[in-house]
Design a protein around this motif. Structure first.
Motif, mmCIF file in Angstrom:
data_model
loop_
_atom_site.group_PDB
_atom_site.id
_atom_site.type_symbol
_atom_site.label_atom_id
_atom_site.label_comp_id
_atom_site.label_asym_id
_atom_site.label_seq_id
_atom_site.Cartn_x
_atom_site.Cartn_y
_atom_site.Cartn_z
ATOM 1 N N ASN A 32 0.821 -1.213 0.000
ATOM 2 C CA ASN A 32 0.000 0.000 0.000
ATOM 3 C C ASN A 32 0.856 1.265 0.000
ATOM 4 N N PRO A 33 0.376 2.319 -0.657
ATOM 5 C CA PRO A 33 1.072 3.609 -0.580
ATOM 6 C C PRO A 33 0.879 4.229 0.795
ATOM 7 N N ASN A 34 1.662 5.231 1.077
ATOM 8 C CA ASN A 34 1.533 5.950 2.354
ATOM 9 C C ASN A 34 0.315 6.867 2.269
ATOM 10 N N ASP A 35 -0.836 6.297 2.578
ATOM 11 C CA ASP A 35 -2.117 6.982 2.404
ATOM 12 C C ASP A 35 -2.983 6.665 3.620
ATOM 13 N N ILE A 36 -3.509 7.684 4.289
ATOM 14 C CA ILE A 36 -4.279 7.445 5.515
ATOM 15 C C ILE A 36 -5.548 6.635 5.275
ATOM 16 N N HIS A 37 -5.990 6.512 4.026
ATOM 17 C CA HIS A 37 -7.179 5.728 3.728
ATOM 18 C C HIS A 37 -6.903 4.229 3.700
ATOM 19 N N GLN A 38 -5.639 3.831 3.698
ATOM 20 C CA GLN A 38 -5.272 2.427 3.580
ATOM 21 C C GLN A 38 -4.384 1.997 4.743
ATOM 22 N N PRO A 39 -4.490 0.744 5.147
ATOM 23 C CA PRO A 39 -3.605 0.270 6.221
ATOM 24 C C PRO A 39 -2.153 0.239 5.748
ATOM 25 N N SER A 40 -1.240 0.436 6.676
ATOM 26 C CA SER A 40 0.181 0.393 6.349
ATOM 27 C C SER A 40 0.630 -1.058 6.168
ATOM 28 N N THR A 41 1.252 -1.349 5.052
ATOM 29 C CA THR A 41 1.783 -2.697 4.815
ATOM 30 C C THR A 41 3.071 -2.858 5.611
ATOM 31 N N THR A 42 3.136 -3.897 6.453
ATOM 32 C CA THR A 42 4.330 -4.062 7.294
ATOM 33 C C THR A 42 4.917 -5.462 7.264
ATOM 34 N N LEU A 43 4.160 -6.455 6.784
ATOM 35 C CA LEU A 43 4.627 -7.836 6.879
ATOM 36 C C LEU A 43 4.245 -8.623 5.637
#
Length: 335
Positions: free
Chosen positions: A121-132
């Motif tokens: 995901n892009p750094n966008d407050i509408h989407q969860p942050s991809t971390t794993l």
């Protein structure tokens, strides 16, 4: 004689394994005093080039600890749509870690580095942050397909370039390793956490070990406590795992050969539409009605499981010898 192909989890301990269990030196593992558990944890960590191991009752627990360890609420992990952590762990990703899941449509459950990159995901407050990112080796619902080290290295590169953690559900990782001939120590270069299951092809009665860095160990130990994973004198079970590592790895090749033989038989049967390519010890085949087929097989003395409305799964393992395989083939040919 019942021939049980339902899973490689149905195996019973061998005489040698039982003897090792009965003579194990044990202590209270919650107090950090079980020497046999410590020996198993250290051995697997060294084998896979990791710093620490954490002994747990099940592979589901090791996977769920890893996800909890490496994510925070409102984040997202990437895995294949066939992944065990998504399909068969009771919704644990959402319940335990409050993270969402991005499902990738890989080939036989195997994702590529490009697929992972496309789903960050892009750094966008509408989407969860991809971390794993989570891989599975071998891939159960993919018919025992597996990742090779070059494939893993490519995915790891994407993860590092995008500040993502990488976890391996190594439920049947030794099945992959005996096929590829790769060095398990190389895995430690690529993964932040690795779950090693002892109760499938290796034939131990229970338990898995989560491998990780020294820095991650205290938090992982705390998560195990919260999940109820302390096993006190678990060394009796850990001794079975050590015995399995000593005696049951190379023999996995026998399971793979029997699976291939079984697959060749299935291809010739009139009621079988198709058979998945067989890479290791899992045989998945297509019929008109999977539930009906599983019941019919059970009545004829063969255990199997449904893997969808038209899919049936067989798994070869320690307790399926040549005699049982031949009998099963004869039953199938007579249907």
């Amino acid at each position: 004689m019942f021939i049980d192909f339902r899973s490689d989890t149905v195996t019973k301990p061998t005489e040698g394994m039982l003897q090792a269990m009965m003579t194990a030196e044990v202590g209270d593992d919650v107090f950090g005093e079980d020497p046999t558990i410590q020996k198993l944890e250290q051995r697997l960590a060294e084998m896979f080039g990791m710093e620490k191991g954490l002994y747990c009752p099940s592979g589901t627990m090791t996977n769920q600890i890893a996800i909890k360890l490496l994510t925070n609420p409102m984040e997202e992990l990437i895995c294949d749509r066939l992944a065990h952590i998504y399909n068969y762990e009771g919704g644990g990703i959402a319940f335990n870690s409050s993270v969402s899941t991005r499902l990738v449509h890989g080939k036989k459950g195997i994702m590529t580095a490009d697929m992972v990159l496309e789903n960050i995901n892009p750094n966008d407050i509408h989407q969860p942050s991809t971390t794993l990112v989570a891989l599975e080796n071998t891939m159960n619902k993919g018919g025992g397909s597996y990742y090779t080290l070059p494939q893993i290295a490519a995915i790891s590169k994407v993860c590092k370039e995008n500040n993502l953690y990488l976890h391996l559900d190594g439920a049947r990782v030794f099945n992959a390793l005996v096929e590829t001939g790769e060095d398990p120590k190389e895995y430690g270069k690529y993964f932040d956490t690795i779950s090693i299951c002892l109760s499938k092809g290796l034939g131990a009665p229970a338990a898995s070990v989560l491998l990780m860095s020294e820095a991650n160990y205290p938090k992982a130990l705390r998560i195990r406590k919260v999940m109820g994973g302390g096993m006190r004198q678990g060394g009796y079970l850990a001794a079975a795992g050590i015995y399995a590592l000593d005696h049951h790895i190379e023999r996995l090749k026998e399971d793979h050969e029997r699976a291939k033989t079984l697959g060749e038989t299935l291809k010739m049967l009139h009621f079988v539409r198709s058979v998945y390519p067989i890479d290791t010890n899992i045989v998945i085949f297509e019929v008109d009605d999977a539930k009906e087929m599983v019941q019919q097989l059970k009545e004829m003395g063969i255990g199997s499981v449904t893997f969808g409305p038209t899919l049936v799964r067989f798994v070869t393992h320690l307790d399926i010898d040549d005699e049982k395989l031949e009998k099963a083939i004869n039953i199938l040919r007579g249907m």
